[in-house]
Scaffold this motif. Sequence first.
Motif, short mmCIF file in Angstrom:
data_model
loop_
_atom_site.label_atom_id
_atom_site.label_comp_id
_atom_site.label_asym_id
_atom_site.label_seq_id
_atom_site.Cartn_x
_atom_site.Cartn_y
_atom_site.Cartn_z
N ASN A 509 50.06 -14.42 35.64
CA ASN A 509 49.45 -13.62 34.56
C ASN A 509 48.78 -14.53 33.54
OD1 ASN A 509 51.59 -14.51 32.73
ND2 ASN A 509 52.88 -12.98 33.71
N ILE A 510 47.87 -13.92 32.81
CA ILE A 510 47.20 -14.56 31.67
C ILE A 510 47.34 -13.58 30.52
CG2 ILE A 510 45.05 -15.57 30.81
CD1 ILE A 510 44.10 -15.76 33.70
N ASN A 511 48.15 -13.92 29.54
CA ASN A 511 48.39 -12.93 28.50
C ASN A 511 48.94 -13.57 27.24
OD1 ASN A 511 51.04 -13.58 29.10
ND2 ASN A 511 51.45 -11.69 30.20
N THR A 512 49.29 -12.72 26.29
CA THR A 512 50.04 -13.12 25.11
C THR A 512 51.36 -12.36 25.12
OG1 THR A 512 49.11 -11.33 23.76
CG2 THR A 512 47.88 -13.40 23.81
N THR A 711 41.80 -12.45 33.20
CA THR A 711 42.17 -11.04 33.14
C THR A 711 42.51 -10.62 31.71
OG1 THR A 711 44.47 -11.63 33.63
CG2 THR A 711 43.06 -11.02 35.49
N ASN A 712 42.55 -11.61 30.83
CA ASN A 712 42.86 -11.37 29.43
C ASN A 712 42.34 -12.55 28.64
OD1 ASN A 712 43.84 -10.30 27.08
ND2 ASN A 712 45.99 -10.24 27.71
N GLY A 713 42.20 -12.39 27.34
CA GLY A 713 41.73 -13.50 26.52
C GLY A 713 41.13 -13.01 25.22
N TYR A 714 40.55 -13.96 24.49
CA TYR A 714 39.93 -13.64 23.21
C TYR A 714 38.61 -12.91 23.41
CZ TYR A 714 43.10 -16.94 20.88
OH TYR A 714 44.20 -17.58 20.39
N ASN A 715 38.37 -11.90 22.59
CA ASN A 715 37.05 -11.29 22.54
C ASN A 715 36.13 -12.18 21.72
OD1 ASN A 715 38.89 -8.90 23.15
ND2 ASN A 715 36.87 -8.00 23.39
N LEU A 716 34.90 -12.25 22.12
CA LEU A 716 33.94 -13.07 21.39
C LEU A 716 33.65 -12.46 20.03
CD1 LEU A 716 31.43 -13.96 24.24
CD2 LEU A 716 33.12 -15.46 23.19
N ASN A 717 33.51 -13.31 19.04
CA ASN A 717 33.20 -12.86 17.69
C ASN A 717 31.72 -12.52 17.61
OD1 ASN A 717 35.79 -13.69 17.38
ND2 ASN A 717 35.47 -14.79 15.50
N GLN A 718 31.43 -11.25 17.79
CA GLN A 718 30.04 -10.80 17.78
C GLN A 718 29.59 -10.55 16.36
OE1 GLN A 718 29.32 -7.50 20.34
NE2 GLN A 718 27.16 -7.34 19.87
N GLU A 719 28.53 -11.26 15.95
CA GLU A 719 28.07 -11.17 14.57
C GLU A 719 26.79 -10.37 14.42
OE1 GLU A 719 27.86 -14.91 12.68
OE2 GLU A 719 29.94 -15.46 13.06
N THR A 720 25.95 -10.38 15.45
CA THR A 720 24.66 -9.73 15.34
C THR A 720 24.81 -8.23 15.52
OG1 THR A 720 23.59 -11.69 16.25
CG2 THR A 720 22.30 -9.66 16.22
N LEU A 721 24.29 -7.48 14.57
CA LEU A 721 24.35 -6.02 14.64
C LEU A 721 23.42 -5.53 15.74
CD1 LEU A 721 25.42 -3.40 13.25
CD2 LEU A 721 23.27 -3.40 11.97
N SER A 722 23.99 -4.84 16.71
CA SER A 722 23.18 -4.26 17.79
C SER A 722 23.52 -2.78 17.87
CB SER A 722 23.47 -4.96 19.12
OG SER A 722 24.83 -4.87 19.43
N ASP A 723 22.62 -1.95 17.39
CA ASP A 723 22.87 -0.51 17.41
C ASP A 723 22.95 -0.06 18.87
OD1 ASP A 723 23.40 1.85 16.31
OD2 ASP A 723 21.43 2.22 15.45
N SER A 724 23.87 0.83 19.17
CA SER A 724 23.96 1.35 20.52
C SER A 724 22.70 2.14 20.83
CB SER A 724 25.20 2.24 20.65
OG SER A 724 25.12 3.28 19.69
N ASN A 725 22.54 2.49 22.09
CA ASN A 725 21.31 3.18 22.47
C ASN A 725 21.34 4.62 21.99
OD1 ASN A 725 23.45 3.42 24.24
ND2 ASN A 725 22.18 3.90 26.00
N LEU A 726 21.31 4.75 20.64
CA LEU A 726 21.23 6.05 20.00
C LEU A 726 19.79 6.31 19.58
CD1 LEU A 726 24.35 6.07 17.64
CD2 LEU A 726 24.14 7.08 19.90
N PHE A 727 19.41 7.55 19.73
CA PHE A 727 18.07 7.95 19.30
C PHE A 727 18.21 8.86 18.09
CE2 PHE A 727 14.75 11.24 19.41
CZ PHE A 727 13.65 10.43 19.17
N TYR A 728 17.62 8.42 16.97
CA TYR A 728 17.65 9.23 15.76
C TYR A 728 16.40 10.11 15.73
CZ TYR A 728 21.36 6.08 14.26
OH TYR A 728 22.52 5.38 14.17
N PRO A 729 16.58 11.41 15.71
CA PRO A 729 15.44 12.33 15.81
C PRO A 729 14.54 12.35 14.59
CG PRO A 729 17.45 13.56 15.41
CD PRO A 729 17.86 12.14 15.62
N SER A 730 15.02 11.80 13.45
CA SER A 730 14.20 11.81 12.24
C SER A 730 14.61 10.64 11.38
CB SER A 730 14.39 13.12 11.47
OG SER A 730 15.71 13.21 10.97
N LYS A 731 13.74 10.27 10.45
CA LYS A 731 14.04 9.21 9.51
C LYS A 731 15.25 9.57 8.64
CE LYS A 731 11.26 5.71 10.13
NZ LYS A 731 11.83 4.36 10.43
N SER A 732 15.32 10.83 8.25
CA SER A 732 16.43 11.27 7.42
C SER A 732 17.76 11.09 8.14
CB SER A 732 16.24 12.74 7.03
OG SER A 732 15.08 12.90 6.25
#
Length: 791
Positions: A509-512, A711-732
């Motif tokens: 195993n690989i764990n904490t 099979t386990n480990g540290y998650n990478l420290n993600q710093e850059t904001l990446s919006d998910s593939n959401l579509f906003y129908p209007s500016k508001s």
Amino acid sequence: MRYTILLITLLISTFSFCQVNNSNLVEQITNSGFFHNYNVENFYLHTNKDVYFTGENIFFKAYVVNEVDNTPNMDTKNLHVNLYNNENKLVSSQLFHVEEGKTNGSIKLPAHLKSGQYTIQLDTQWNRNFKSGSNFLILVKNIDQTDFSTTVTTDIETTEEPITFYPESGSLIENNENVIYFKVKNDNVKAPIGRIVETKTGRRVAKIFPINSNYAKSTFFYDSEFTAIINVDGKKEKITIPKANKTGFTLYKTKSEKDDVINFQLSTNRETIKKQKFIYAVHHKKGVLKTKASFNLTENILNYNFNILKSDLFPGLNTISVFDNQNKLLIERSFFYKDKKKVDILAKVISQSQDSTTLDLNLININKATNISISVLHEDSEVINYNTSITNTLLYQDTNFNTSESTDLYFQQQTLENSFVYKSKDKQLAFSKEYGIKLIGSLNAPVKEPTSYQVALTSSTNEIFTTTDLKADKKFKFEKLYLTHPSEFTLLLLNKNGKSQESRFYIYNINTDYVAFNTLQNPISFRSDFIKPKITKKTYTQSELEVPKFISKNVEQLDEVVLEDVQKRNEKRIKQIKKENLYLAINAGLSRDYLIDPDKDFQTLEQYLRTITGIRVVNDTSLIRVLNARPGGNFKQRNYISIVIDGNFITQKAGGLQNPHRPVTDFELISVNLSGLGNGIVHQNGVINLVTRKGKSITSNSYVSKNYKTTNGYNLNQETLSDSNLFYPSKSSEYAFSTIDWIPDLTLNPSTTNTIKIKKPLGEHVKLIINGVSLDGELIYKVIELKVPLE
């Protein structure tokens, strides 16, 4: 006679808390079992917003501090971030690496989640010795639902009485002045008022003064039976004050004429002093001792003042506890302290472009470096809760209130010993601190004398080369590994001469040691103030605020179809080559890598080697020798660099590198490790690895080592904001629900310029939500509005 007694009780003896040089008292306190010196952690969380849609990423910054003073906890390395759904069931558990008390990353919200209040829990294995993990609320909206409101409704049944009361410091005693707080269930915004009357005669003895719309306070001398009469919603409510104790103490927080001290008054009666001659008082935070004082009680002095310097107070929770000579806790009074020193951040706009703004941030009244996180939101954002600031988090952790208004009232409702939350802990705590990942496995090959072997673990992705002993049963164990997940690593078997030989391994195993609970152990009850009141300058229609939708999978998303540039393609190929080569894996993280381009590199091998900094090439007729350039420019024959071609060592002492005029394009990669680290004392002058291009091999001998996946480990420290593939129908809709920018890790230094560039659409009002912790433990919360100047 009654007034004579009152005058006598007003005789006051004043004591100041100080360090008492009384060895017997120190020993008495130490042996009492109430106090400890554990390094307990506290956690703070800042998310880029507070309302999310399924499929989005939650970007967060987590701070781990010492509970006693809020300074960053430098010892914590493993932080477990658990997400629980609206039914308090575990959704995900991730591990993040903490450096200097901080970490950041992201949590992906699955698309199938139901709408509701979710909990992000921060926890460590060490923290479980003392308490449950710290919980923080967010709202999650299922993307398929049409309801865009950020309002949460809930039905809460309560059997709370219309009026309840709490004696200050938890006790009432006869023939003494007593202070009582009243809590009123009041539907009217008008503050409650009333009076204390003697039950038999109806004579008023004291007023009940309002504190706010739900709390009131009264002070009176207790020498009879009393009734409280309070006006609630236009009606008079009566509550009988119970009988007081014949002996005991009361402890009141009183006003002080000095700005630099907090004053408390300890009171008792003559009946108590007849039985009690010695007491000692301590100032502490959850059992961490700060100051102490002891004194003898005398019959003529019934009230004692305690002065505590504000400079000696703990940030947040403080407690005064009084004990007798048998270490019995007599009375205590807790209070919340926040330094009135105005710590702040001032922002000055330096320059603006079409899509960004450069700011100068200055620390005010903070003398040490402060690490902050910044969320940049649209002015009309509906996804931020101003009550979730880092400063209110401290209040909530200590009092279950997230505003300072009710904290002191909260402490009147506590029971004795409530402040010693770690009193029952054994000296041998159940959970140890975690440092990294554990890997346990066994050798899957027959060897004689297993204990004469070592197992080496290498990972180019994580820049690791480490070894551990092989046990007699052929098992091995690595601890304190920094392994990110997902990533790959290689295991090598090393004999007593440090040479590697082909082998295979089995990974158990690989764990904490930490395992998240499947059900949240300490859920936060619903808080109606979780989402701020909806106050906007613009009125939106239903169509304008349509909920964002996922972009169809059948539609090509041009903004995500990005061609790999040459550098990324080269890096990818280098990693692939290293996975296939034993000695490159050993040198991972220690070498400089040169990928040969067959379309551009038109040099011979000798010519190319001469361009590499740190080595010297000596031509000796039909062969060349390669030396390590030592500091100072001295080149000695003994500084021969070890040369490895496709895993085979070439001896330079007896010869050298033959056929140096062959095209360098016969090789695909040249990897140079001048330090020699990771290669043993035989190759201390460094190693050059040459990997031939397919079809150009110099030797047919090769060694294939097996790669393993985590099979386990540290998650990478993600710093850059990446919006998910959401579509906003209007500016508001985009303005209401999205985040413009996210800066999770920025260190500000005092008395200097701190420049930062943020995303900011030109001509738009935005606001910056800033949270942070200084090295001194100062908490920062700041909202900065950047408005477009009027022309």
